[in-house]
Design a protein around this motif. Structure first.
Motif, PDB file in Angstrom:
ATOM      1  N   ASN A   1     -39.095   9.956  36.823  1.00  0.00           N
ATOM      2  CA  ASN A   1     -39.268   8.506  36.936  1.00  0.00           C
ATOM      3  C   ASN A   1     -39.507   8.081  38.387  1.00  0.00           C
ATOM      4  O   ASN A   1     -40.268   7.152  38.651  1.00  0.00           O
ATOM      5  CB  ASN A   1     -38.065   7.769  36.351  1.00  0.00           C
ATOM      6  N   PHE A   2     -38.876   8.765  39.325  1.00  0.00           N
ATOM      7  CA  PHE A   2     -39.113   8.485  40.741  1.00  0.00           C
ATOM      8  C   PHE A   2     -40.569   8.794  41.113  1.00  0.00           C
ATOM      9  O   PHE A   2     -41.236   7.982  41.757  1.00  0.00           O
ATOM     10  CB  PHE A   2     -38.158   9.306  41.616  1.00  0.00           C
ATOM     11  N   VAL A   3     -41.053   9.951  40.703  1.00  0.00           N
ATOM     12  CA  VAL A   3     -42.440  10.332  40.997  1.00  0.00           C
ATOM     13  C   VAL A   3     -43.405   9.319  40.381  1.00  0.00           C
ATOM     14  O   VAL A   3     -44.372   8.895  41.023  1.00  0.00           O
ATOM     15  CB  VAL A   3     -42.730  11.764  40.503  1.00  0.00           C
ATOM     16  N   LEU A   4     -43.129   8.910  39.151  1.00  0.00           N
ATOM     17  CA  LEU A   4     -43.984   7.906  38.501  1.00  0.00           C
ATOM     18  C   LEU A   4     -43.955   6.582  39.255  1.00  0.00           C
ATOM     19  O   LEU A   4     -45.000   5.960  39.462  1.00  0.00           O
ATOM     20  CB  LEU A   4     -43.547   7.690  37.051  1.00  0.00           C
ATOM     21  N   GLY A   5     -42.783   6.141  39.678  1.00  0.00           N
ATOM     22  CA  GLY A   5     -42.674   4.879  40.419  1.00  0.00           C
ATOM     23  C   GLY A   5     -43.426   4.911  41.735  1.00  0.00           C
ATOM     24  O   GLY A   5     -44.126   3.963  42.088  1.00  0.00           O
ATOM     25  N   VAL A   6     -43.306   6.012  42.456  1.00  0.00           N
ATOM     26  CA  VAL A   6     -44.013   6.142  43.736  1.00  0.00           C
ATOM     27  C   VAL A   6     -45.520   6.176  43.500  1.00  0.00           C
ATOM     28  O   VAL A   6     -46.291   5.515  44.214  1.00  0.00           O
ATOM     29  CB  VAL A   6     -43.533   7.400  44.502  1.00  0.00           C
ATOM     30  N   ALA A   7     -45.959   6.930  42.503  1.00  0.00           N
ATOM     31  CA  ALA A   7     -47.395   7.024  42.220  1.00  0.00           C
ATOM     32  C   ALA A   7     -47.969   5.671  41.808  1.00  0.00           C
ATOM     33  O   ALA A   7     -48.993   5.228  42.349  1.00  0.00           O
ATOM     34  CB  ALA A   7     -47.649   8.061  41.127  1.00  0.00           C
ATOM     35  N   ILE A   8     -47.309   5.013  40.882  1.00  0.00           N
ATOM     36  CA  ILE A   8     -47.807   3.709  40.418  1.00  0.00           C
ATOM     37  C   ILE A   8     -47.799   2.702  41.557  1.00  0.00           C
ATOM     38  O   ILE A   8     -48.782   2.001  41.796  1.00  0.00           O
ATOM     39  CB  ILE A   8     -46.968   3.211  39.214  1.00  0.00           C
ATOM     40  N   GLY A   9     -46.702   2.628  42.295  1.00  0.00           N
ATOM     41  CA  GLY A   9     -46.603   1.664  43.381  1.00  0.00           C
ATOM     42  C   GLY A   9     -47.649   1.880  44.455  1.00  0.00           C
ATOM     43  O   GLY A   9     -48.313   0.941  44.900  1.00  0.00           O
ATOM     44  N   SER A  10     -47.826   3.124  44.881  1.00  0.00           N
ATOM     45  CA  SER A  10     -48.778   3.383  45.962  1.00  0.00           C
ATOM     46  C   SER A  10     -50.220   3.207  45.513  1.00  0.00           C
ATOM     47  O   SER A  10     -51.042   2.649  46.249  1.00  0.00           O
ATOM     48  CB  SER A  10     -48.560   4.776  46.545  1.00  0.00           C
ATOM     49  N   LEU A  11     -50.547   3.655  44.309  1.00  0.00           N
ATOM     50  CA  LEU A  11     -51.932   3.525  43.837  1.00  0.00           C
ATOM     51  C   LEU A  11     -52.314   2.070  43.576  1.00  0.00           C
ATOM     52  O   LEU A  11     -53.409   1.625  43.953  1.00  0.00           O
ATOM     53  CB  LEU A  11     -52.150   4.375  42.587  1.00  0.00           C
TER      54      LEU A  11
END
Length: 165
Positions: free
Chosen positions: A129-139
């Motif tokens: 979930n952390f990886v998903l949050g970082v990916a979604i937020g940055s993209l």
């Protein structure tokens, strides 16, 4: 307010290339879904962690895998909608977006810990979930920054002439 024109406000409202923003949001949704699927396959296949389904379901898992990937994609689209609204309505939209995404990621990371799954499953799911949050937020943030159409600013006009002294 940066997104709304108010009488007497010399600052122009930002405009946004909505097609570019939403195309980036759709691409982010695809990336998020693939991260979710890859993360589940990695956890189940390589580490033997029962992510979202018992071991009897095999490496691919059950229908929960598809729902998790769909949830990740929908989260990316929701983030795109949020930044679109923030750009049009709030001052410092990227700062608000950062806060909302950071807090949503923290909530997503804490959510597995209210289940009765093993500690390993909860830790792995929180990490995913952390990886998903970082990916979604940055993209989404990167797409939003490139989607804002610069507006030429007008010089501030004074309502009355300045007296000479």
């Amino acid at each position: 307010m940066s997104g709304l024109n108010t009488p007497g406000d010399p600052r122009p409202s930002p405009t946004i290339n909505a097609g570019k923003l939403w195309a980036g949001g759709a691409a982010t949704a695809a990336v998020a879904a693939l991260i979710a699927i890859a993360g589940i396959l990695l956890g189940r296949g390589l580490f033997g962690i029962e992510v979202l389904a018992p071991k009897g379901q095999g490496v691919w898992g059950d229908a929960s895998t598809g729902w998790y990937a769909l949830g990740a994609a929908l989260s990316a689209l929701a983030a795109t909608g949020l930044i679109h609204v923030l750009i049009l309505t709030t001052p410092r939209p990227m700062r608000f977006f950062g806060w909302v995404l950071a807090l949503a990621t923290v909530v997503a990371m804490l959510a597995p810990f209210v289940t009765d799954a093993s500690l390993g499953v909860r830790m792995y799911t929180a990490g995913l979930n952390f990886v998903l949050g970082v990916a979604i937020g940055s993209l989404v943030a990167g797409t939003a920054k490139t989607s804002i159409v610069p507006v030429a600013s007008r010089p501030a006009t004074r309502p009355y002439p300045r007296p000479y002294r």
